[in-house]
Write a protein that holds these residues in place. Structure first.
Motif, short mmCIF file in Angstrom:
data_model
loop_
_atom_site.label_atom_id
_atom_site.label_comp_id
_atom_site.label_asym_id
_atom_site.label_seq_id
_atom_site.Cartn_x
_atom_site.Cartn_y
_atom_site.Cartn_z
N GLY A 22 -0.69 -8.71 -3.05
CA GLY A 22 -0.92 -7.28 -3.22
C GLY A 22 -0.74 -6.89 -4.68
O GLY A 22 -0.11 -7.62 -5.45
N ARG A 23 -1.26 -5.76 -5.04
CA ARG A 23 -1.16 -5.29 -6.43
C ARG A 23 -0.39 -3.98 -6.55
O ARG A 23 -0.22 -3.46 -7.64
CB ARG A 23 -2.57 -5.11 -7.02
CG ARG A 23 -3.34 -6.43 -7.15
CD ARG A 23 -2.70 -7.32 -8.20
NE ARG A 23 -3.36 -8.62 -8.30
CZ ARG A 23 -2.96 -9.72 -7.66
NH1 ARG A 23 -1.90 -9.65 -6.86
NH2 ARG A 23 -3.60 -10.86 -7.81
N ARG A 24 0.07 -3.46 -5.43
CA ARG A 24 0.80 -2.18 -5.46
C ARG A 24 2.25 -2.45 -5.08
O ARG A 24 2.61 -2.49 -3.91
CB ARG A 24 0.15 -1.18 -4.52
CG ARG A 24 -1.31 -0.86 -4.86
CD ARG A 24 -1.85 0.26 -4.01
NE ARG A 24 -1.79 -0.04 -2.59
CZ ARG A 24 -1.98 0.86 -1.63
NH1 ARG A 24 -2.20 2.11 -1.95
NH2 ARG A 24 -1.93 0.52 -0.36
N ARG A 25 3.07 -2.63 -6.08
CA ARG A 25 4.46 -3.03 -5.84
C ARG A 25 5.19 -2.07 -4.90
O ARG A 25 5.95 -2.49 -4.04
CB ARG A 25 5.21 -3.11 -7.18
CG ARG A 25 6.65 -3.56 -7.04
CD ARG A 25 7.31 -3.75 -8.39
NE ARG A 25 8.63 -4.34 -8.25
CZ ARG A 25 9.39 -4.71 -9.26
NH1 ARG A 25 8.95 -4.55 -10.51
NH2 ARG A 25 10.58 -5.24 -9.05
N ALA A 26 4.94 -0.77 -5.07
CA ALA A 26 5.64 0.22 -4.25
C ALA A 26 5.40 0.01 -2.77
O ALA A 26 6.26 0.34 -1.94
CB ALA A 26 5.20 1.62 -4.65
N TYR A 27 4.24 -0.54 -2.41
CA TYR A 27 3.89 -0.73 -1.02
C TYR A 27 4.11 -2.16 -0.53
O TYR A 27 4.45 -2.37 0.64
CB TYR A 27 2.42 -0.36 -0.79
CG TYR A 27 2.07 1.06 -1.11
CD1 TYR A 27 2.18 2.06 -0.15
CD2 TYR A 27 1.65 1.43 -2.39
CE1 TYR A 27 1.87 3.38 -0.44
CE2 TYR A 27 1.34 2.74 -2.69
CZ TYR A 27 1.45 3.72 -1.72
OH TYR A 27 1.15 5.02 -2.02
#
Length: 356
Positions: A11-16
């Motif tokens: 994934g590329r969205r660390r927050a998620y």
């Protein structure tokens, strides 16, 4: 050391994505298949195969060759983008997981609805809001479903409040351990028929439904872990760890879906109020001290272009915040208080162009 699970894409969205990866890694060593894994994923990894999961057959061949030299116990992804590739690889290696036919059908909404309707599953169009409902009342829900050797368990119900048309992006997801829909026989029947129509005998499914005046209607099926921090909400509200369950099922083991909590958890997303350049975005540290606050994160950087809420995508979200409480009302209050700690400034599109 236990045999590892192959994970397609960090994934590329660390927050998620970081939380899901961390939970999977707590259950099994993770060998990541990714062309360029983000730095935040490195502490969770037992190894890395440099290959692009989106390149279909070429990557599948590389993974199969890799698995011939290294013992691999399962194949997993939490990205819809790579679900077909994961199913193809698992099938070639003879490992557990949803079949390629099932995953391919789930990726084609009209084909999925035709398949389900042919098996007496009540289906609906995800673009149809269904029966008119009061403002702020969710008409869209999802059943977070765990299937083990044909036994179907709804681990949680996620209620989603959608934003305005045409984008209708999620504004909020809420999971309540005592949600009345868990006991709705029509919803349970729709979920059971969906799983059996697809022929899934093990795995974690995210089954979307619209609540209409004709009853629940299945709108979509994701044959993998849900996104948008829903696994975190389920764990905070019920104690059921969907990420660890997915890792167990992918490796042929039993999944523990015993609830250990009876609470409510919710996540709220902030979208831009205008289209233009994001000049200011700030979160007060006092947000962490609000009763019920679990986390609050900024998800965009100043200087970037953002699109206003009615036309926004998930990539335009400015921030997210998570609250935990005894009831949905407790979470509503906490989310409202936390929202006051966020400030944003946007130069409207025309102004941003003139200033460039």
């Amino acid at each position: 050391m236990p045999q590892p699970v192959l994970l397609l894409g960090a994934g590329r969205r660390r927050a998620y994505d970081e939380g899901v990866l961390t939970r999977i890694a707590s259950a099994r060593p993770v060998l990541l298949v990714d062309a360029a894994p983000p730095a935040w994923a490195q502490p969770c990894l037992a190894g890395h195969l440099a290959a692009d999961p989106g390149k279909g057959g070429a990557t599948a061949s590389a993974v199969v060759r890799f698995a011939a030299r290294h013992r691999v116990r399962g194949v997993l992804t939490y990205s819809g983008e790579y679900a077909v590739a994961a199913a193809r690889i698992a099938g070639q290696l003879g490992l557990p997981g949803p079949s390629l036919a099932v995953v391919t059908a789930c990726a084609d909404p009209p084909a999925l609805r035709a398949l389900l309707a042919g098996r007496a599953v009540p289906v609906g169009d995800p673009d149809d809001p269904g029966a008119p409902r009061a403002p702020g009342v969710p008409s869209r829900v999802s059943a977070e479903t765990v299937v083990l050797d044909g036994e179907i368990r709804i681990a949680a119900i996620t209620r989603t409040t959608l934003g305005p048309a045409p984008a209708r992006q999620p504004l909020r997801h809420t999971v309540h351990a005592h949600d009345g829909l868990l006991h709705n026989r029509f919803l349970r029947l729709a979920v059971d028929r969906t799983v059996r129509a697809l022929g899934v005998d093990r795995g974690v499914l995210h089954i979307g439904l619209a609540l209409t005046d004709r009853g629940p209607r299945v709108t979509d099926v994701a044959p993998h872990l849900p996104g948008d921090l829903i696994p975190l909400l389920v764990r905070r509200a019920t104690g059921v760890d969907l990420a660890r369950a997915a890792a167990a099922l992918a490796t042929g083991e039993a999944a523990d879906t015993t609830p250990t909590r009876q609470r409510t958890a919710a996540v709220q997303f902030a979208y831009p109020a205008a289209t233009g350049r994001l000049d200011h975005l700030e979160l007060s540290p006092d947000a962490a001290h609000e009763p019920g606050a679990d986390r609050m994160l900024l998800t965009r950087h100043t200087g970037s272009h953002v699109t206003a809420g009615p036309y926004a995508t998930a990539a335009d979200r400015l921030a997210l915040w998570v609250a935990v409480g005894e009831t949905p009302a407790d979470c509503d209050d906490a989310l409202r208080r936390m929202a006051r700690h966020l400030s944003a400034g946007i130069s409207p599109l025309a102004d941003a162009v003139n200033a460039a």
